[in-house]
Design an enzyme around this catalytic site. Structure first.
Site, short mmCIF file in Angstrom:
data_model
loop_
_atom_site.label_atom_id
_atom_site.label_comp_id
_atom_site.label_asym_id
_atom_site.label_seq_id
_atom_site.Cartn_x
_atom_site.Cartn_y
_atom_site.Cartn_z
N HIS A 117 0.88 -1.35 0.01
CA HIS A 117 -0.04 0.12 0.03
C HIS A 117 0.81 1.31 -0.04
CE1 HIS A 117 -3.39 -2.55 0.94
NE2 HIS A 117 -4.30 -1.37 0.78
N LYS A 146 -8.96 -9.40 8.12
CA LYS A 146 -9.36 -9.82 9.35
C LYS A 146 -9.37 -8.89 10.23
CE LYS A 146 -5.42 -12.29 11.34
NZ LYS A 146 -4.77 -13.32 11.85
#
Length: 147
Positions: A35, A103
């Site tokens: 990212h 998650k």
């Protein structure tokens, strides 16, 4: 309710909290460093190796082995998405992906709503099973970040 959707798709807007979703199609794995690198590329007006607009990214660091000239997933466990809270609002806007899988949840509801994106949570402890569900690895980018 169980929903099967092909990605990327406009059907993500029909999802409700608690829906069970089965995805088919291409997805991209990206963790923290991927990212950061992608956003740095865009900041420098450098083109990403692949267009992620409208795509699905998975907060996952799969373990992949190279067999001859192909890559094969050994296990694919979700990483904790909460760690990407700071970069996700900017990434949704600048990179343009629409589905985020991970998650542990995220605190980016405003950014998800603004960018018409959705967060899907995987169940912890399912890395071996999820790895078996990946049929093929089409391409690996940024090998220096690890495989």
């Amino acid at each position: 309710m169980i929903k099967k959707i092909k990605i990327p798709t406009k059907s993500i807007h029909s999802l409700k909290i608690g829906d069970i979703v089965y995805l088919t199609g291409t997805l991209f794995t990206m963790r923290d460093n991927a990212h950061r690198r992608a956003l740095e590329y865009l900041k420098r007006n450098k083109k990403l190796p692949v267009n992620l607009k409208g795509q699905t990214i998975w907060h996952c660091g799969p373990i992949i082995k190279k067999v001859k000239n192909k890559y094969k997933v050994v296990v694919a466990g979700s990483t904790t998405s909460y760690r990407l809270n700071k970069v996700t609002p900017v990434a949704l806007e600048k990179i343009g992906y629409k589905i985020v899988i991970g998650k542990g949840g995220m605190d980016v509801e405003k950014a998800m709503k603004k960018n018409k994106a959705v967060y899907l949570a995987t169940v912890g402890g399912t890395a071996a099973w999820l790895g078996q569900k990946i049929k093929s690895v089409e391409k690996v980018y940024w090998l220096d970040l690890g495989i």
